[in-house]
Design a protein around this motif. Structure first.
Motif, short mmCIF file in Angstrom:
data_model
loop_
_atom_site.label_atom_id
_atom_site.label_comp_id
_atom_site.label_asym_id
_atom_site.label_seq_id
_atom_site.Cartn_x
_atom_site.Cartn_y
_atom_site.Cartn_z
N ARG A 139 138.85 -76.32 -28.58
CA ARG A 139 139.37 -76.51 -27.21
C ARG A 139 138.36 -76.09 -26.14
O ARG A 139 138.56 -76.37 -24.97
CB ARG A 139 140.68 -75.72 -27.05
N TYR A 140 137.31 -75.41 -26.58
CA TYR A 140 136.27 -74.97 -25.64
C TYR A 140 134.91 -75.34 -26.20
O TYR A 140 134.74 -75.46 -27.42
CB TYR A 140 136.35 -73.45 -25.41
N LYS A 141 133.95 -75.52 -25.31
CA LYS A 141 132.60 -75.86 -25.76
C LYS A 141 131.81 -74.58 -25.99
O LYS A 141 132.21 -73.49 -25.56
CB LYS A 141 131.92 -76.75 -24.73
N GLU A 142 130.68 -74.72 -26.65
CA GLU A 142 129.79 -73.58 -26.85
C GLU A 142 128.86 -73.49 -25.65
O GLU A 142 128.32 -74.49 -25.18
CB GLU A 142 129.00 -73.75 -28.14
N LEU A 143 128.66 -72.27 -25.14
CA LEU A 143 127.77 -72.09 -23.99
C LEU A 143 127.23 -70.67 -23.98
O LEU A 143 127.76 -69.78 -24.65
CB LEU A 143 128.50 -72.42 -22.69
N PHE A 144 126.15 -70.49 -23.24
CA PHE A 144 125.60 -69.15 -23.09
C PHE A 144 126.50 -68.35 -22.16
O PHE A 144 126.94 -68.87 -21.12
CB PHE A 144 124.17 -69.19 -22.54
N PHE A 145 126.71 -67.09 -22.49
CA PHE A 145 127.58 -66.27 -21.65
C PHE A 145 127.01 -66.12 -20.25
O PHE A 145 127.76 -66.05 -19.27
CB PHE A 145 127.81 -64.89 -22.29
N GLN A 146 125.68 -66.10 -20.12
CA GLN A 146 125.05 -66.01 -18.80
C GLN A 146 125.54 -67.13 -17.88
O GLN A 146 125.83 -66.90 -16.70
CB GLN A 146 123.52 -66.09 -18.93
N ASP A 147 125.66 -68.34 -18.42
CA ASP A 147 126.11 -69.48 -17.62
C ASP A 147 127.58 -69.30 -17.20
O ASP A 147 127.96 -69.62 -16.07
CB ASP A 147 125.94 -70.80 -18.39
N TYR A 148 128.39 -68.78 -18.14
CA TYR A 148 129.80 -68.54 -17.81
C TYR A 148 129.91 -67.48 -16.71
O TYR A 148 130.67 -67.62 -15.75
CB TYR A 148 130.57 -68.10 -19.06
N MET A 149 129.11 -66.45 -16.85
CA MET A 149 129.12 -65.34 -15.89
C MET A 149 128.66 -65.81 -14.50
O MET A 149 129.27 -65.45 -13.49
CB MET A 149 128.18 -64.24 -16.42
N ASN A 150 127.60 -66.61 -14.45
CA ASN A 150 127.11 -67.11 -13.16
C ASN A 150 128.20 -67.91 -12.45
O ASN A 150 128.39 -67.77 -11.23
CB ASN A 150 125.88 -68.00 -13.37
N ASN A 151 128.90 -68.75 -13.20
CA ASN A 151 129.98 -69.54 -12.60
C ASN A 151 131.11 -68.64 -12.12
O ASN A 151 131.65 -68.81 -11.03
CB ASN A 151 130.52 -70.55 -13.62
N PHE A 152 131.45 -67.64 -12.94
CA PHE A 152 132.56 -66.73 -12.62
C PHE A 152 132.32 -66.01 -11.30
O PHE A 152 133.21 -65.91 -10.45
CB PHE A 152 132.72 -65.72 -13.77
N PHE A 153 131.11 -65.50 -11.10
CA PHE A 153 130.81 -64.70 -9.92
C PHE A 153 130.46 -65.54 -8.69
O PHE A 153 130.24 -64.99 -7.61
CB PHE A 153 129.68 -63.71 -10.21
N SER A 154 130.40 -66.86 -8.85
CA SER A 154 130.05 -67.70 -7.71
C SER A 154 131.28 -68.21 -6.95
O SER A 154 131.15 -68.85 -5.92
CB SER A 154 129.22 -68.91 -8.17
N GLN A 155 132.48 -67.93 -7.48
CA GLN A 155 133.71 -68.45 -6.89
C GLN A 155 134.65 -67.32 -6.51
O GLN A 155 134.71 -66.31 -7.21
CB GLN A 155 134.44 -69.35 -7.91
#
Length: 357
Positions: free
Chosen positions: A327-343
């Motif tokens: 249900r979710y794709k594989e990604l680097f946590f850094q990318d997830y974190m960058n998105n999280f803190f940008s919104q």
């Protein structure tokens, strides 16, 4: 200091950029909530007739290694599946330490503004410490009624060297005395999805550790403001110490909100987005928010555990095999974190970034 509450630029600079915080605003003699802090009606928290979540008793973690292991493990698993929130007692952190934590949080925020402002994002002498107000104040429709200090952990030596003086030792003790408990809970949850994580992998998935101290000043009109907006945490598990004032709300399965009542000596644990992703959605990251109050200044102290930035996260292969779909794709946590803190905070919208196409 006289503050122009009507000029929004001056007000924003005073609170956010100069580091006076919401506390500085309250200390300046303000008697009503300035417009930049007034939330849209849809985001306000109605406290009249509010639910209190009392369905589940706190989970006794001392029973995990005894004859009641299965029963306690089931309580943890069910809470992680349904609500993503539970309270624990006999967790291995002394009640004396928890009381010291609350005291030291008040001590940090009671300092003169210039003592705290040295840790503002642009000025902090250490990348390990950040002090600020709200979440992403530059992008929010209304600023959250909260000041905070974040302390990132690398090792004991750097923590004792760089974390702020009033709270460094007690915050470090809290972190170190909580980690065995956090690992134990993660192991129980992983076991139930048929996964046994190697020590190295477990350490990588919890390699980012941070202690925050949150301060919610007394608010003259709590019905107009929020302490923290609707969100889920981005990491694995969060451990939270509440004080006795209360104000933490979690979204129930039916969409209603209920307050997690503060229990003396208990810690709150909640599931983060990373654990939801790894479990392919079996465990639910808890959507939560915090109200303000006019009865006194409130503190809370969360420990956030999250993967190393370079770690890849995605549904675990054993779970995908069982479910038949990722249900979710594989990604680097850094990318997830960058998105999280940008919104700005917006419920669990941050999870959309990881959903499989």
């Amino acid at each position: 200091m006289a503050v122009n509450y009507e000029d929004q630029t001056i007000l924003f600079n005073f609170v956010v950029k100069q580091g006076n915080g919401v506390k500085g605003l309250v200390d300046s003699g303000m008697s009503c909530v300035p417009q930049p802090f007034v939330q849209p009606p849809s985001e306000r928290i109605a406290t009249l007739n509010a639910h209190t979540y009392e369905a589940a008793q706190p989970i006794d973690l001392s029973q995990l290694d005894g004859p009641h292991h299965k029963e306690v493990a089931t309580q943890i698993i069910e809470a992680a599946e349904k609500l993503g929130f539970f309270q624990v007692v006999n967790h291995g952190v002394s009640v004396e330490l928890l009381e010291l934590l609350k005291t030291s949080a008040h001590e940090f925020f009671a300092q003169p503004p210039e003592k705290k402002a040295i840790y503002l994002k642009e000025a902090s002498p250490s990348k390990l410490v950040k002090y600020g107000t709200s979440f992403v104040p530059e992008k929010e429709k209304a600023i959250e009624w909260k000041d905070y200090v974040s302390m990132l952990y690398t090792n004991d030596h750097e923590a004792l060297q760089h974390w702020p003086q009033p709270c460094r030792e007690v915050a470090l003790d809290f972190l170190k005395s909580s980690m065995e408990m956090v690992k134990r809970v993660v192991e129980v949850l992983m076991e139930d999805v048929g996964v046994r994580l190697e020590e190295e992998r477990l350490n990588s998935l919890m390699g980012t550790k941070m202690v925050n101290m949150n301060y919610y000043p007394t608010c003259p009109s709590p019905e107009l403001t929020i302490g923290v907006g609707r969100h889920s945490d981005m990491g694995m598990l969060t451990v939270l110490l509440q004080d006795g004032i209360g104000g933490l709300y979690v979204r129930l399965e039916n969409g209603d909100w209920a307050e997690i009542p503060p229990l003396s000596g208990a810690l709150v644990i909640n599931v983060g987005d990373t654990l939801q992703i790894l479990s392919n959605g079996k465990y639910k990251s808890a959507e939560h928010r915090v109200r303000t109050t006019n009865i006194g200044s409130r503190v809370s102290v969360p420990i956030f555990t999250a993967p190393n930035p370079s770690e890849k996260i995605g549904p675990l292969p054993e779970v995908v095999k069982r479910d038949g779909v990722a249900r979710y794709k594989e990604l680097f946590f850094q990318d997830y974190m960058n998105n999280f803190f940008s919104q700005p905070h917006d419920g669990k919208k941050s999870l959309d970034f990881a959903r499989a196409d």
